[in-house]
Design a protein around this motif. Structure first.
Motif, PDB file in Angstrom:
ATOM      1  N   HIS A 114       9.929  18.261  29.738  1.00 43.14           N
ATOM      2  CA  HIS A 114       8.643  17.642  29.433  1.00 43.14           C
ATOM      3  C   HIS A 114       7.526  18.668  29.264  1.00 43.14           C
ATOM      4  CE1 HIS A 114       9.151  17.289  33.924  1.00 43.14           C
ATOM      5  NE2 HIS A 114       7.995  17.917  33.881  1.00 43.14           N
ATOM      6  N   SER A 115       7.671  19.840  29.869  1.00 47.13           N
ATOM      7  CA  SER A 115       6.634  20.861  29.689  1.00 47.13           C
ATOM      8  C   SER A 115       6.660  21.447  28.286  1.00 47.13           C
ATOM      9  CB  SER A 115       6.804  21.978  30.720  1.00 47.13           C
ATOM     10  OG  SER A 115       8.034  22.646  30.545  1.00 47.13           O
ATOM     11  N   GLN A 116       7.780  21.282  27.591  1.00 44.45           N
ATOM     12  CA  GLN A 116       7.872  21.784  26.221  1.00 44.45           C
ATOM     13  C   GLN A 116       6.977  20.984  25.271  1.00 44.45           C
ATOM     14  OE1 GLN A 116      11.630  21.326  23.837  1.00 44.45           O
ATOM     15  NE2 GLN A 116      11.759  23.539  24.101  1.00 44.45           N
ATOM     16  N   ALA A 117       6.797  19.695  25.575  1.00 47.77           N
ATOM     17  CA  ALA A 117       5.942  18.841  24.742  1.00 47.77           C
ATOM     18  C   ALA A 117       5.283  17.813  25.657  1.00 47.77           C
ATOM     19  CB  ALA A 117       6.765  18.164  23.657  1.00 47.77           C
ATOM     20  N   PRO A 118       4.306  18.230  26.453  1.00 50.74           N
ATOM     21  CA  PRO A 118       3.724  17.331  27.471  1.00 50.74           C
ATOM     22  C   PRO A 118       3.003  16.126  26.891  1.00 50.74           C
ATOM     23  CG  PRO A 118       2.464  19.371  27.276  1.00 50.74           C
ATOM     24  CD  PRO A 118       3.709  19.572  26.476  1.00 50.74           C
ATOM     25  N   GLY A 119       2.641  16.164  25.617  1.00 49.60           N
ATOM     26  CA  GLY A 119       1.924  15.045  25.015  1.00 49.60           C
ATOM     27  C   GLY A 119       2.819  14.025  24.350  1.00 49.60           C
ATOM     28  N   ALA A 120       4.130  14.271  24.316  1.00 49.65           N
ATOM     29  CA  ALA A 120       5.054  13.316  23.699  1.00 49.65           C
ATOM     30  C   ALA A 120       5.237  12.108  24.610  1.00 49.65           C
ATOM     31  CB  ALA A 120       6.392  13.984  23.411  1.00 49.65           C
ATOM     32  N   SER A 121       5.781  11.044  24.051  1.00 48.14           N
ATOM     33  CA  SER A 121       6.013   9.825  24.829  1.00 48.14           C
ATOM     34  C   SER A 121       7.480   9.577  25.117  1.00 48.14           C
ATOM     35  CB  SER A 121       5.432   8.610  24.100  1.00 48.14           C
ATOM     36  OG  SER A 121       4.024   8.651  24.104  1.00 48.14           O
ATOM     37  N   VAL A 122       8.364   9.990  24.215  1.00 46.31           N
ATOM     38  CA  VAL A 122       9.800   9.790  24.375  1.00 46.31           C
ATOM     39  C   VAL A 122      10.508  11.094  24.036  1.00 46.31           C
ATOM     40  CG1 VAL A 122      11.837   8.496  23.611  1.00 46.31           C
ATOM     41  CG2 VAL A 122       9.624   7.327  23.835  1.00 46.31           C
ATOM     42  N   TYR A 123      11.534  11.425  24.823  1.00 43.64           N
ATOM     43  CA  TYR A 123      12.273  12.677  24.657  1.00 43.64           C
ATOM     44  C   TYR A 123      13.755  12.336  24.475  1.00 43.64           C
ATOM     45  CZ  TYR A 123       8.001  14.490  26.807  1.00 43.64           C
ATOM     46  OH  TYR A 123       6.688  14.783  27.100  1.00 43.64           O
ATOM     47  N   LEU A 124      14.342  12.799  23.367  1.00 37.44           N
ATOM     48  CA  LEU A 124      15.727  12.482  23.050  1.00 37.44           C
ATOM     49  C   LEU A 124      16.498  13.726  22.649  1.00 37.44           C
ATOM     50  CD1 LEU A 124      15.255   9.267  20.843  1.00 37.44           C
ATOM     51  CD2 LEU A 124      15.900   9.358  23.262  1.00 37.44           C
ATOM     52  N   THR A 125      17.821  13.662  22.803  1.00 35.73           N
ATOM     53  CA  THR A 125      18.692  14.753  22.369  1.00 35.73           C
ATOM     54  C   THR A 125      19.642  14.257  21.292  1.00 35.73           C
ATOM     55  OG1 THR A 125      20.230  14.236  24.174  1.00 35.73           O
ATOM     56  CG2 THR A 125      18.646  16.000  24.567  1.00 35.73           C
ATOM     57  N   PRO A 126      19.693  14.916  20.122  1.00 38.60           N
ATOM     58  CA  PRO A 126      20.696  14.568  19.114  1.00 38.60           C
ATOM     59  C   PRO A 126      22.082  14.993  19.591  1.00 38.60           C
ATOM     60  CG  PRO A 126      18.924  15.946  18.197  1.00 38.60           C
ATOM     61  CD  PRO A 126      18.819  16.011  19.683  1.00 38.60           C
TER      62      PRO A 126
END
Length: 416
Positions: A114-126
């Motif tokens: 989450h620190s890589q993109a703290p402003g995102a809302s959803v984090y997914l892995t392809p």
């Protein structure tokens, strides 16, 4: 910043979740981590566990009863994922909520995600990150076209309006259509996430950390090495390994790839990691738990609920039946019994898995001879029509006519 982490599991796979819990405690001591057990806490071989177990029913209301019947164990476990995200975000007031499959193992803190993109809302892995023209994957790329581009053994959300809106959409879809169904192009909760890039835009962060959600489907592009006291993937720290389809009885890394293709996984590092995981899970009482029957696999009189029962229930719609589908006194049970569809054979109790088909080789030879005779007698055109007919009636949902004495007799009933 507050984290909440959870996993979803049936009682028989609890040792996997407990192994994950140990790794979470190592890297996130004191974090709010919950093991949500879909079929409750009754019948467990131990009375005390060192991690927090919660019965799924604590988070559900009566509207989820039809889901327990119409979905199989995998479908039901995944159908409640979005609902649990919503409930846990509200209850814990966490800034970030992580879901991890019970067959994952954590090797480093999740903060790097989450620190890589703290402003995102959803984090997914392809499933895959690298476009390789001549790739020779042990687990073919085309399989992800049905399963979905993203693997939902990992998912993280930040508490934000965009995330809450997306979770509400996802929850509604999973309550209706969380099937693993090739005909409809559905793959449980996962395939729905193909909409995420379109619906979320820059609120979606697609993780390109190669050490997250490492599994049999991407090991062709990711090299595991041991580095001092830790593990690395292509030179990056290993954060989360996903032992999907792991073989606890043998020595295969996964049951999902053809055994003859698993030379792709034959490295000293992978063998060592797999052996460590196998030992960790076995030490949590795997042998005592794996035989625990699924609580939603039977009617309340002990009759087996078969895949055909579930799909007929799906085709007709829960509204046609009683609110308590597992009751032996229900209209559903009576209709199935009247249609001679009750099956308490050992095969039915194993959900008619492919491995339970008797004499498959002999039956296949008989089918081949019969079909050749049909072709000879009736010609190519009618043979093609026969194949189309088989394609339609291979779907259990097309067999609602068997319940013609019950609610299925409505002439305008629409069957999917």
């Amino acid at each position: 910043m507050k984290l909440c982490i959870f996993t979803i599991v049936a009682r028989n796979y609890l040792p996997l979740a407990l192994t994950l819990a140990d790794s979470v405690r190592t890297h996130h001591p004191g974090v709010d981590f919950r093991i949500v057990v879909v079929d409750g806490l009754d019948g467990l071989p131990e009375q005390g566990y060192s991690h927090r177990l919660v019965a799924l029913d604590d988070y559900l209301d009566d509207s989820f009863e039809p889901l327990k019947f119409k979905y199989n164990i995998t479908e039901f476990c995944t159908s409640v994922k979005a609902h649990l995200f919503l409930r846990l975000l509200e209850e814990t007031k966490a800034d970030y909520c992580y879901y991890l499959d019970p067959d994952t193992w954590l090797f480093a803190p999740l903060d790097a995600i989450h620190s890589q993109a703290p402003g995102a809302s959803v984090y997914l892995t392809p499933h895959l990150l690298h476009c390789q023209v001549d790739a020779d994957h042990a687990y073919p790329e085309y399989k992800h076209l049905w399963e979905g581009i993203f693997n939902l053994g990992f998912c993280a959300v930040r508490s934000s309006p965009a995330a809450l809106n997306f979770l509400q959409w996802w929850d509604k879809r999973l309550r209706e259509s969380c099937y693993a169904d090739h005909f409809d192009g559905l793959h449980t909760d996962q395939k729905w996430m193909d909409y995420a890039p379109a619906y979320l835009g820059d609120q979606l962060h697609i993780l390109r950390l190669q050490g997250v959600n490492v599994a049999h489907w991407n090991l062709d592009e990711r090299c595991l090495t041991e580095h001092g006291t830790g593990w690395q993937i292509n030179g990056e720290p290993l954060i989360l390994f996903h032992f999907s389809g792991f073989d606890f009885a043998g020595e295969l890394l996964t049951r999902h790839a053809e055994p003859q293709r698993q030379q792709h996984y034959d490295s000293q590092a992978l063998r060592k990691l797999a052996a460590s995981y196998r030992q960790a899970v076995l030490s949590k009482g795997y042998a005592a738990h794996i035989s625990i029957p699924y609580a939603f696999g039977r009617f309340n009189n002990g009759d087996a609920v078969t895949p055909l029962h579930r799909r007929l229930y799906r085709a007709l719609g829960a509204g046609q039946w009683d609110q308590r589908p597992f009751a032996a006194q229900s209209r559903l049970h009576r209709a199935l019994a009247d249609a001679r569809l009750m099956d308490n054979s050992p095969a039915a109790q194993r959900s008619h898995a492919a491995a339970t088909l008797p004499s498959l080789g002999r039956l296949t030879k008989i089918a081949h001879r019969t079909l050749k005779l049909f072709l000879k007698l009736f010609g190519a055109a009618r043979y093609a029509y026969l194949l189309k007919f088989f394609g339609k009636f291979s779907r259990p949902e097309q067999h609602v006519f068997l319940l013609e004495t019950g609610p299925a007799s409505h002439p305008n009933q629409k069957h999917r």
